[in-house]
Design an enzyme around this catalytic site. Structure first.
Site, PDB file in Angstrom:
ATOM      1  N   ALA A 152      25.682  99.545  49.128  1.00  0.00           N
ATOM      2  CA  ALA A 152      26.719  99.325  50.129  1.00  0.00           C
ATOM      3  C   ALA A 152      26.081  99.312  51.508  1.00  0.00           C
ATOM      4  CB  ALA A 152      27.796 100.397  50.050  1.00  0.00           C
ATOM      5  N   TYR A 197      22.821 101.461  55.206  1.00  0.00           N
ATOM      6  CA  TYR A 197      22.993 101.092  53.796  1.00  0.00           C
ATOM      7  C   TYR A 197      22.565 102.221  52.863  1.00  0.00           C
ATOM      8  CZ  TYR A 197      18.018 100.222  52.679  1.00  0.00           C
ATOM      9  OH  TYR A 197      16.672 100.354  52.425  1.00  0.00           O
ATOM     10  N   ASP A 198      23.005 102.103  51.631  1.00  0.00           N
ATOM     11  CA  ASP A 198      22.670 103.086  50.593  1.00  0.00           C
ATOM     12  C   ASP A 198      22.595 102.363  49.257  1.00  0.00           C
ATOM     13  OD1 ASP A 198      22.274 105.835  49.586  1.00  0.00           O
ATOM     14  OD2 ASP A 198      24.209 105.522  48.608  1.00  0.00           O
ATOM     15  N   VAL A 199      21.664 102.783  48.424  1.00  0.00           N
ATOM     16  CA  VAL A 199      21.431 102.153  47.123  1.00  0.00           C
ATOM     17  C   VAL A 199      21.657 103.180  46.019  1.00  0.00           C
ATOM     18  CG1 VAL A 199      19.656 101.137  45.626  1.00  0.00           C
ATOM     19  CG2 VAL A 199      19.803 100.453  48.025  1.00  0.00           C
ATOM     20  N   GLU A 200      22.265 102.752  44.942  1.00  0.00           N
ATOM     21  CA  GLU A 200      22.477 103.627  43.779  1.00  0.00           C
ATOM     22  C   GLU A 200      21.712 103.083  42.576  1.00  0.00           C
ATOM     23  OE1 GLU A 200      23.816 106.435  44.098  1.00  0.00           O
ATOM     24  OE2 GLU A 200      24.913 106.193  45.979  1.00  0.00           O
TER      25      GLU A 200
END
Length: 374
Positions: free
Chosen positions: A190, A174-177
């Protein structure tokens, strides 16, 4: 790899072992208050106190050092300019520690490492071994929905709202913005598993909440099945996960691809400067510099900087376009809303690249650091 309640249970098992093996006779307790005689080896280096040594090396016998071995040791210490140097006195506390978990100090720590690492280590190995063609295809930019919370995107094209990624998806990348000028709270995230893609949108970004103080839930409220979350520089993403604020921690572990890279292909501060200059010389085809600094080339091809862009190029030969990141660094909420499709795709692409990097760097990490404590 960080641990949660599963690691806590392992620690409790070890604590029970300590409790059950730490009983001593009154005579032993009394002798612990007697100051032991300082033990030193042939090089005048302080050694473990007698009873502590006997417990740690219970089944190991050491032959006295030979004159040849002593001379080699002295020469080595002299080469480091430390032989004969005075040292601060060492506290010679002596006690009988709990029995080892195994027949040696090495087996003791291997068992502890395995107790704490599982089940996350096995989950990580299985995920890394999953062939690339078994992962779902990433949705197109215009398929991402700007609605608050998580949306699951199945391989057949169906989409449905979920409270959190499905419990059967035990491993997620996962990745966070974050919209930096607005707040430190996330605006989107996402994730991908073996079965589906997921997109989380802050209710604030979706226009469903008046405030921006929302965190990303990675677990269902009653979920007891362990989950492993993988990210690059995962400490940044982890700080924006809802479960990290809970007093009673769920079985959620984290694994950082940047840390995995640093352990085997990272650079120290001194190397970093040479690496950057050497990289520029290669791009500019500066033959004179490359020839004069051939030593730098020895570690240039087996290492890289730590960013996802550099690591992806080093391990996977992937060129990552990070230009859209500027919107999150300098933009406004309205700009993110207007360009949501492209920015959601940018976030998802980072997840896809991180997954591909993980498949390479995890195997390299296990070869460089095979000990379960690592």
């Amino acid at each position: 790899m960080t641990r949660s309640s599963v690691a806590g249970k392992a620690a409790q098992r070890f604590a029970r072992h300590v409790s059950s093996t730490s009983g001593r006779s009154e005579e032993n307790k009394k002798t612990e208050h007697t100051q032991p005689v300082e033990r030193k080896n042939e090089l005048d280096i302080t050694m473990l106190a007698p009873r502590l040594r006997k417990s740690v090396f219970a089944k190991q016998n050491f032959e006295p050092a030979t004159d040849h071995q002593i001379r080699i040791s002295i020469d080595h210490l002299k080469s480091q300019d430390v032989y004969g140097k005075g040292s601060e006195p060492v506290d010679m506390s002596d006690f009988t520690p709990p029995a080892l978990l195994g027949s040696s100090i090495d087996e003791h720590f291997r068992r502890i490492g395995t107790m704490v690492a599982e089940p996350y280590l096995s989950m990580a190995k299985q995920f890394a071994a999953t062939p690339d063609n078994q992962f779902p295809k990433m949705p197109a930019a215009d398929e991402w929905l700007m609605r608050g919370g998580w949306t699951r995107y199945d391989a057949d094209g169906t989409k449905h709202k979920v409270a959190a990624p499905d419990t059967e998806d035990d491993v997620l990348v996962y990745d966070v913005e974050v919209l930096v000028p607005d707040s430190p709270f996330p605006v989107m995230a996402a994730a991908v598993s073996r079965t589906a893609w997921y997109m989380w949108v802050s209710p604030y970004l979706a226009g469903e909440s008046p405030h921006n103080r929302h965190l990303v839930p990675l677990m269902h409220p009653e979920q007891r099945k362990p989950r492993l979350a993988i990210g690059h520089n995962v400490g940044f993403d982890r700080a924006r996960v809802q479960e990290e604020r809970l007093i009673k921690r769920p079985p959620l572990g984290f694994l950082d691809t940047m840390s995995l890279h640093v352990s085997g292909g990272g650079l120290c501060n001194q190397q970093r400067l040479f690496w950057m200059r050497y990289s520029r010389a290669k791009k500019e085809d500066d033959k004179e510099y490359l020839q004069l600094n051939a030593d730098t080339g020895k570690f240039f091809d087996v290492s890289s900087l730590n960013s996802l862009k550099d690591v992806a190029h080093h391990y996977c030969d992937i060129v990552v376009d990070k230009s859209q990141r500027d919107v999150f660094v300098e933009g406004t909420l309205e700009e993110v809303r207007k360009d949501f499709a492209n920015l959601a795709e940018y976030c998802a692409k980072d997840v896809d690249v991180t997954r591909r990097v993980y498949a390479k760097v995890f195997d390299a990490f296990l070869k460089n650091c095979p000990h379960p404590v690592s």
